[in-house]
Each structure stands twice: as structure tokens, then as C-alpha cells.
Design an enzyme around this catalytic site. Structure first.
Site: not given
Length: 291
Positions: A54, A128, A208-211, A216, A220
Site C-alpha cells: 500500500y 516476507h 523483481s525478475p526483470l532487473g 527496447s 518506442g
């Protein structure tokens, strides 16, 4: 959609991390609900949330309540959908994150999450983050009590070391089914934990797997890779006609059969793109381009 094991369950090989729908900069509720519905439409069956998702000064459990509304308003089948939530963290007024692993807090937090989600039991409840002020075994004992009471069905831990994974396995037995640590193309310091989870038969849920994977030219005209070290993901993406994010998720799936990435997203288009990575299999020549 392909599936992977989580305990004795099967979940979609790509999950969905709902945090972006509730923290700073979150979308309005209409788009948030549409985003969750798009994930479900795409075959995603693992939805990840937490009571601490939140915005500062906002309502604890905002994300859990939002997911409950999204599931309640969904017109399709919810068979096999698993909601995973977490307890033991909070937000401060200045936007920082707090930690509280006291057994009494975790037990109360889990019961609060159960009320917000509106189910008979929480499918997967995760610690957590270990609290340095509380013995880890005491926090794990709270999870064991919650399992014994039927408040939660399965348990997981997050942001943990190899030693803590072994401790949790000793205390929780086969009711421990998952480990959620940060892992991505750019952040790989939890490789030892990944190997251990595979050895123990636990699902590994990279957060956060796309660090390391920026936008690309597919996204855009002015968007480029931020770090040349990860150009290979963009090269493969261009050749395949997919996003570099899809390539990164497919790379993660290829690291080990127990990996179930949980990318976030605040737009339906984003979650549909992520879900499509479950069917993207990279060849050896493509993998050789990736660091």
C-alpha cells in the site's frame, strides 16, 4: 500456458505480482481490476500480494482487498487460482519499509489477510523478510501454528539465505513449498538459494525478475537498452519479434524447472506480454547471447 509444481499443486509457469496496483503511482481501480482480469484471461493462476503493499499513509492490506474485488468480479473460472500473500513487513510514513517478525504479529497479520481475502484459508502464506530482532525459529514457529490451525494451507519464506531455508524445512517440513528471493538477469547473488530449492523440491519465485531489462526499440522509438551487458536480450527480442521482457522471463524459466517468476505490471498489455513468455523456449544459440 505451461505449469510448474508448487508443493502438491500446479501453478502457471508465469505468475503475477500485484504490488504495482497499490503502491506509489498505482493506477485507478478500473485499470487495476482490468489488469488482474487480463492476467487470469492469459492463464495466470499464481497471484502474489502482501499486506504491506500500500502507499505510505494508505490502508494496510490495500492490495489484498483489491485482489479480492478483482477475483469476485471476474467472469471466468477461478479453478486452480492460488493467491499467495505475505506478512512481516509494513510501510512507514516516509515511504520506507519496516519489518516485524514477532510471532504474535505474524499470527494477527495472517488472520487479517484471511479476512481481507475472504477465503476459508490462505493458499500460500509467506514470511516476507526475516526480522533481525526476532529469532528466525520463532517466526517460523508462528507459521507452523498457522498451518496447524488451518489459517494457511501452505507456507513460504522470502529474502532468505541457504541456512534459513534449511531451518525452515526442518521446522515446517513438506508444508514449506516456496522461497521468494530477488533474482533477475542483473541480480544473481541468490544462485546458491536457487540451487538449494531445486535440490529440496521447493518452488523458487523470483521477485523483481526483470532487473536489468529496460525498454527496447520494440516499445518506442526513443527507448534503448540501459546497460550494454544486457544487449543480448534485446537482440533476441528483435529476432523473435517479442519484447525483451518476454526473453528475460523465458531465460528465467530455463534456469531451473522449479522457477516461477512473478513479474508485476499495472496495465493489461503488460501482464499479457509477460504471460506469453511461458510458451517462449530459447534455443542454445540464443542463450549463448545472454549473459
Amino acid at each position: 500456458m505451461r505449469y510448474r509444481a508448487l508443493g502438491d499443486l500446479l501453478v502457471s509457469a508465469i505468475g503475477y505480482g500485484a504490488m504495482p496496483l497499490s503502491i506509489e503511482g498505482h493506477p485507478d481501480e478500473s485499470r487495476a481490476l482490468a489488469t488482474v482480469h487480463a492476467a487470469l484471461d492469459a492463464g495466470v493462476t499464481l497471484l502474489d500480494t502482501a499486506d504491506s503493499y500500500y502507499a505510505p499513509g494508505g490502508e494496510r492490506g490495500h492490495n489484498e482487498l483489491l485482489l479480492a474485488r478483482a477475483l469476485g468480479s471476474y467472469g471466468g473460472s477461478l479453478d486452480g487460482v492460488l493467491v499467495a500473500t505475505k506478512g512481516g513487513r509494513g510501510r512507514t510514513d516516509d515511504g520506507d519499509w519496516s519489518v516485524d517478525g514477532r510471532p504474535e504479529h505474524l499470527k494477527a497479520a495472517a488472520k487479517g489477510s484471511l479476512r481481507r481475502l475472504g477465503t476459508d484459508a490462505i493458499g500460500l502464506y509467506q514470511l516476507h523478510k526475516p526480522d533481525p530482532a526476532v529469532p528466525f525459529t520463532e517466526s517460523l514457529g508462528a507459521l507452523r501454528e498457522l498451518l496447524d490451525e488451518g489459517v494457511i494451507r501452505l507456507a513460504g519464506i522470502s529474502n532468505v539465505t541457504e541456512a534459513q531455508i534449511r531451518q525452515a524445512r526442518d521446522i515446517l517440513g513438506d508444508r514449506l513449498v516456496s522461497v521468494q528471493n530477488r533474482y533477475s538477469p542483473a541480480v544473481r547473488d541468490t544462485e546458491p538459494e536457487l540451487r538449494l530449492t531445486a535440490e529440496l523440491g521447493l518452488a523458487f519465485l523470483p521477485w523483481s525478475p526483470l532487473g536489468g531489462i529496460s525498454r527496447s526499440s520494440l516499445d518506442g522509438a526513443s527507448a534503448v537498452a540501459a546497460d550494454p551487458a544486457f544487449d543480448g536480450f534485446h537482440t533476441v527480442a528483435r529476432e523473435r519479434g517479442v519484447s525483451p521482457q518476454q526473453v528475460a522471463l523465458a531465460w528465467l524459466l530455463g534456469r531451473s524447472p522449479n522457477v516461477v517468476p512473478i513479474p508485476g505490471g499495472s496495465r493489461p498489455e503488460s501482464v499479457r506480454d509477460s504471460a506469453a513468455a511461458a510458451d517462449l523456449v530459447l534455443g542454445e544459440e540464443e542463450l549463448a547471447l545472454l549473459p
